[in-house]
Design a protein around this motif. Structure first.
Motif: not given
Length: 204
Positions: A43, A45, A66
């Motif tokens: 993950q 972003r 993240d």
């Protein structure tokens, strides 16, 4: 000296990883500390344009839920950074794009943290679009005052299925040359590491 290879492919053990490890091999032989970091599939972003990195100036992104700050810490420490991605619709993966945008901005916000480092893009491609993906990585490097070395050809390896790139002798030879070039450049730059131009007058 420390070289960091970041794999933007979610496919572990795939063609991008094979190319990156081939580029790291000459650096290991040359006495560098090396690390392979698996980014793809994790993950991470995209940049949310909050600009808190300019307010805090703590070498981190304000989005802390993240893996970005973990890998950014490694990037800051690295003398050489190899960023690898497969070609997704003629560009890098979403994870790699997020890393590029956030790394570039955090670097600028904190006095240009990437200035004077060595950076190289490595791309796995099935057929077309590899040059565009290659350029996407190099654009961030060049806008961040990273030194981008050349090699025998574009840093591309051709293959689709896992292991297919191992049949691309020219691509693997290019990776070997890339690693040797980074090794040579890093050792040549080492005595001058702290003398890179620092004029930030155009960046506010």
């Amino acid at each position: 000296m420390y070289a960091l290879a970041i794999n933007g492919s979610p496919r572990k053990g795939g063609n991008t990883e094979t190319l990156l490890r081939a580029a790291l091999a000459p650096l290991e032989k040359g006495g560098w500390e090396t690390e392979f970091y698996q980014l793809g599939g994790r993950q991470v972003r995209g940049c949310i344009a909050c600009y808190k990195c300019f307010e805090r100036k703590n070498r981190q992104c304000a989005v802390a839920n993240d893996c970005f700050n973990e890998v950014m810490e490694k990037i800051i420490r690295a003398d050489a950074i190899l960023l690898g991605s497969p070609t997704y619709f003629s560009d890098v993966t979403a994870e790699m794009k997020a890393l590029l945008d956030r790394t570039g901005l955090v670097s600028i916000a904190n006095g240009r943290l990437l200035r004077g480092k060595i950076g190289a893009a490595v791309i796995a491609v099935r057929r077309g679009g590899g040059i565009h993906a290659f350029d996407s990585i190099n654009h961030m490097f060049l806008m961040s005052q990273v030194i981008v070395p050349g090699s025998l050809y574009w840093n591309l390896g051709f293959g689709l299925d896992k292991g297919e790139v191992e049949s691309d002798a020219e691509g693997l030879n290019n990776m070997k040359n890339l690693g040797e070039t980074v090794d040579w450049l890093g050792k040549a730059m080492a005595p001058h590491k702290d003398s890179y131009p620092t004029d930030d007058s155009n960046y506010g």
